[in-house]
Enzyme design. Structure first.
Site, PDB file in Angstrom:
ATOM      1  N   THR A 115       0.781  -1.280   0.152  1.00  0.00           N
ATOM      2  CA  THR A 115       0.130  -0.106   0.057  1.00  0.00           C
ATOM      3  C   THR A 115       1.086   1.349  -0.053  1.00  0.00           C
ATOM      4  O   THR A 115       1.739   0.983   0.957  1.00  0.00           O
ATOM      5  CB  THR A 115      -1.112   0.192   1.425  1.00  0.00           C
TER       6      THR A 115
ATOM      7  N   CYS B 200       3.833  12.099  -6.620  1.00  0.00           N
ATOM      8  CA  CYS B 200       5.164  11.292  -5.779  1.00  0.00           C
ATOM      9  C   CYS B 200       4.544  10.305  -6.709  1.00  0.00           C
ATOM     10  O   CYS B 200       3.029   9.988  -7.424  1.00  0.00           O
ATOM     11  CB  CYS B 200       5.598  10.046  -5.037  1.00  0.00           C
TER      12      CYS B 200
ATOM     13  N   HIS C 274       8.366   3.914  -4.410  1.00  0.00           N
ATOM     14  CA  HIS C 274       7.314   5.249  -3.955  1.00  0.00           C
ATOM     15  C   HIS C 274       8.428   6.223  -4.263  1.00  0.00           C
ATOM     16  O   HIS C 274       9.920   6.211  -4.035  1.00  0.00           O
ATOM     17  CB  HIS C 274       6.816   5.392  -3.051  1.00  0.00           C
TER      18      HIS C 274
END
Length: 189
Positions: free
Chosen positions: A34, A40, A57
């Site tokens: 998650t 981003c 990420h």
């Protein structure tokens, strides 16, 4: 920060949250990765034959040479290379890798569109590296909550309401280089 998961046995799904500069690779079918995204981007890559996948990420597309190696995990070039290499080291094959890209929203008007730069970089990286881009959701003007099941490849996106933008207030302080939708849920298989 880089993580490689193993396959411990337990009941139910095990969420693993990925923040800026992190990645996680696993072959555990009970893990769901998650993250929360604004401008981003998160790349969700997997090898469907090997049954392994992962997510990263990243905050900015390119490398800022003035920042040195300590900040390199924030940048897309480094983050994408780490994710691909972690998958390959765990048995994935490059020619089988497929990905879904999420994020790249424009949350702050009047400043450099970091989200667009991130989205464009991620798409170009996938093409340049010969990786199959099979879906996802890039750009727009809303933050996203992403869930990715790395073994099955299933992904779920929930767009965040516009009034939750304070979650992304930190992005207002980003100094990016000059540039070279609707609310709802989307589930991709």
């Amino acid at each position: 920060m880089s993580h490689v998961g193993t396959r411990p046995r337990h009941d139910g799904l095990r969420p693993v949250h990925i923040v800026q500069g992190e990645q996680y690779v696993t072959d555990d079918p009970e893990v769901v990765l998650t993250t929360l995204l604004g401008s981003c981007v998160a790349a969700c890559l997997r090898d469907p034959v090997a049954g392994i996948g992962g997510m990263n990420h990243f905050l900015l597309p390119g490398v800022d040479p003035s920042k040195g190696d300590a900040d390199s995990v924030r940048y897309g070039v480094h983050a994408m290379e780490l994710l691909v290499n972690a998958l390959l080291s765990q048995g994935a094959r490059r020619e089988r890798l497929e990905g879904k890209l999420f994020g790249g929203a424009r949350l702050i008007t009047g400043l450099t569109d970091v989200g667009e730069m991130n989205a464009t970089f991620a798409e170009q990286f996938m093409r340049r590296e010969g990786l199959s881009n099979i879906g996802g959701s890039l750009r727009g003007d809303a933050g996203r909550r992403i869930q990715f099941w790395p073994v099955s490849g299933r992904a779920r996106q929930v767009l965040l309401p516009k009034d939750t933008q304070e979650v992304f207030a930190r992005e207002k302080t980003i100094r990016a280089p000059k540039p070279a939708a609707d609310t709802g849920a989307l589930e991709l298989f």
